[in-house]
Structure formats: C-alpha cells, structure tokens
Design a protein around this motif. Structure first.
Motif: not given
Ligand code: ARG
Length: 409
Positions: A399, A235, A393, A162, A272, A181, A156
């Motif tokens: 992102c 998240r 991904g 992120d 986002d 991550r 990632n």
């Molecule tokens: N800012 C974003 N929308 N990032 C997408 C991240 C995707 C990544 N596979 C995750 O699940 O963390």
C-alpha cells in the motif's frame, strides 16, 4: 538507455522506480474525533513513523530501486504560475471552497507559498486559526464550528498505491471511495500532465478520476503483461472494473481481467490486503476470503465481439491462476499460517500485504513474524521493515508504494 515514464507488466518484476510519500504533518492532524472518518484506527507517533518510513525507502534503495516522493513530484509539476494557480483552484474546490471570503483568503495564503510548501500544506491541512480571519461565514461559525480545519488533512497520502496505479505503459487515476481520500488523486493527475519526467510522454490514462463509480490501486494487481486481477471490494465497484477492462481491451495488450470478490469491510478494504503475488507461482492469501472448499467468486472478463465484454464465472482460485499464468502448480501461502488467531491478527497488520521487489523477494512488516517465517520456509527472500507506527494507518509495504517502472519478466 533512458527509463520509460511508466512500465509495469507484473507484480514481481525487478522494481526499478517507485513513488512513495513520507508521512509528515498530516499525521499529527488526526484527532480521536476525526480518526474514523480519516480511515485511521489510531494516531501514529510521527517521528517513529518517519523513521520507519525512511527505513522502508532505504531497503528499496539498497536493492536498486529509485525512490521518488509524491509531494516533490507534485511541486515540480507546478512551477508554471498558471498551472500552480489552476491546481490550487481545483484543490480548493474539491475541499469545499469555490468562492467567497474564505475561499479568497485561502487562495491568497496558499498561492503565496512556494510550490513545495503549498503542496505540503494542502496535504497537512489548513487550520482556521492560520488565516487570522476577521469575518467568518455562517458555515464556519455555526455549521462547521467544531472542526478546527478549513482544509482537512490527507493522512492517507503515504499509501501511494491507491490514488493511481501503473498498468502496462499507462495509468489508472482513480476516483476514490471516501471523501477522506478523493483529493489525493488530483496530485497524480497534475504529475502525469506537468512534471518534467512525464510531460509530453503521452502516458495513456486507462481510466481517469472523472467518474462516479470508484476504483482504488490496492485492488489493481498486474499479474502479467496481459492479465490483471481486480478486487471487487469495499473500494472498487463492478462498473469501474468493466469500464477499465473495456478500455484496456481496446487500447492495450491486456486481454484478461479477473474480478475477485472479497468481503466488504475495513480490515480487508482492498484485494492487496488479502492476496498478493510474490513469485511466478506463489501468492499470499488470507484464509478468510476462501470458503470451506477453498473457493471464492471470480469473474473472468475477456474481450467479446464489437467491443463487448465476455464474463465467465469460476470459483477455483488455484486453477484459474494456473491457467492464466501458464503455471503447472500454484503455491498459496496463508497469512499467519492459517491459524485461527494468528491469521486475523497478522492480516489486520497487513501480513498479506507484501511488496515484491523481484520474483521471490519481498518487503514485509517485521511484526508479522509468523507469516514472514512461512514465506521463508517456502523459499521467499524476506526483507522486514519496522512497523509499529506505520501499521496504524492500516496499510503495509504494498500500500505504501506505487511502482512505476519494473523490469519485464
Ligand atoms: N492498498 C491498500 N491496502 N491501502 C491501504 C489504505 C489504508 C487507508 N487507511 C485507507 O483506508 O484507505
């Protein structure tokens, strides 16, 4: 005039400097067994993913943006042997090794690589077979037998948005949600402390990665020089939002945080993925975050007396945006035109995840042609990039980019 180290006072100011990460060997270290845990829905075909990513970087360069690569910045931060060693020890510890025979072998193997090779190897992952170990520990023999890796890959890492986010002249360096991550933000911590571009610049860190509660950059939207929107999401937790808001209210020009509640699921993991700013008064919105009355839960945080935080509740997104951004009207553009099939399909492939490079000018994925057409109908300049592999991904142009310098509006 030399450029500031970090300066981002909006989502839409002309993009001057951005940090990307080109997908590399880590992508080929995803398997069907690890895919889900690594937060991927498929295994991208690397050569095409790289070509698409290069195309994305070139579109940015062609429009006056300087592109920096995260892994190169990280390697440049580690030229002092002591810093390189300290970084490696911490990375190994966060990968589950802090002493013993395997730790020692990994340490020697990785430390002997050049800074760049070491950084790239840590991101790619280290296989058991690479070390030629005569003796394995019980953990590697029995418990972790099915895993070919000692150090898991970080596929990632091409989603540079992120692990850290630029807000004003400072950063949030994030404690991320999932183990897959969490190590990624250690790179940014070292970059900000030791890379020559940032070292000695006293870049404020509004919130560092040493926390229990989590927050990710995909949820952190800089709406203006004093207003942020932060997703309350899978998240990003409420306490992390309160924590960073408190620090920003005390130490920066930010005085308003809109905590916007969104569904907690993989398709909409970050704000986002369902809501981005594309112009002074225009936003993309995935219709699924709004209820039948076009409402959703918004908590407005503002400074109270003696360092406290006042919280008020609203559910009318358009009016809230009008008020905090001093606009007479707000244009919300629904992903996929709001169609019951197109909207979820294009949102799944990041149709709402636009990267603004100037007010009213965005970079998007070509596959989301219904959403792109709607943006054009509303006067937006749209630069499309190829997206067949990168989209696997679950992240789009926003992102995949971490803006660190934008011009003020
Ligand atoms: N800012 C974003 N929308 N990032 C997408 C991240 C995707 C990544 N596979 C995750 O699940 O963390």
């Amino acid at each position: 005039m030399t450029e500031p180290a970090i300066h981002v006072t909006s989502e839409i100011g002309p993009l001057k400097t951005v940090i990307l990460k080109r997908p590399q060997a880590e992508i080929e270290n995803i398997t069907p067994d690890t895919m889900e845990q690594l937060l991927f829905d498929d295994i991208p075909y690397l050569p095409i993913a790289q070509a698409e990513h290069d195309d994305f970087a070139q579109v940015l360069r062609d429009h006056g943006t300087k592109v920096l690569y995260m892994n190169e910045l990280a390697a440049q931060a580690l030229t002092d042997p002591q810093i390189k060693a300290a970084f490696l020890r911490q990375m190994l510890q966060e990968s589950g090794f802090n002493k013993g025979i395997v730790y020692e072998q990994l340490y020697d193997y990785l430390l002997n690589l050049s800074e760049q090779a070491m950084v790239d190897k840590l991101i790619a992952g280290v296989r058991k077979k690479e070390l030629n170990m005569e003796k394995l520990t019980l953990r590697d023999l029995a418990e972790d037998r099915a895993n070919p890796f000692l150090i898991n890959p970080m596929p990632n890492s091409y989603f540079t948005r992120d692990p850290a986010a630029a807000i004003g002249d400072g950063l949030s360096i994030n404690h991320m949600t999932f183990a897959a991550r969490q190590r990624e933000s250690l790179f940014m911590q070292y970059i900000i402390q030791y890379n020559p571009r940032f070292k000695g610049q006293n870049v404020p860190v509004w919130r560092d990665r040493n926390h229990q509660s989590h927050i990710e950059g995909g949820d952190e939207l800089v709406l203006s020089d004093h207003v942020l929107a932060i997703g309350l999401s899978q998240r990003t937790t409420a306490s992390a939002i309160e924590d960073i808001a408190g620090n920003l209210f005390k130490n920066s020009a930010y005085d308003t945080v809109l905590a916007i509640s969104i569904p907690h699921n993989h398709a909409m993991m970050h704000l986002d993925t369902v809501f981005t700013m594309i112009n002074y008064d225009q936003f993309t919105v995935h219709p699924a975050i709004l209820n039948d009355n076009a409402q959703l839960d918004i908590y407005i945080l503002t400074p109270g007396v003696n360092g406290t935080i006042n919280i008020s509740y609203r559910n009318d997104l358009k009016n809230v945006l009008k008020e905090v951004l001093h606009q007479s009207s707000i244009d919300l553009l629904p992903t996929g035109g709001g169609d019951a099939v197109v909207a979820p399909r294009e949102q799944w492939n990041d149709g709402s995840n636009t990267l603004a490079i100037a007010p009213g000018e965005v970079v998007t994925y070509d596959r989301n042609y219904v959403s792109n057409e709607l943006l054009r109908q509303h006067g937006i300049i749209v630069h499309e990039v190829r997206s067949s592999e990168l989209s696997r991904g679950r992240g789009g142009p926003r992102c995949m980019s971490m803006p660190i310098v934008r011009d003020d509006l």
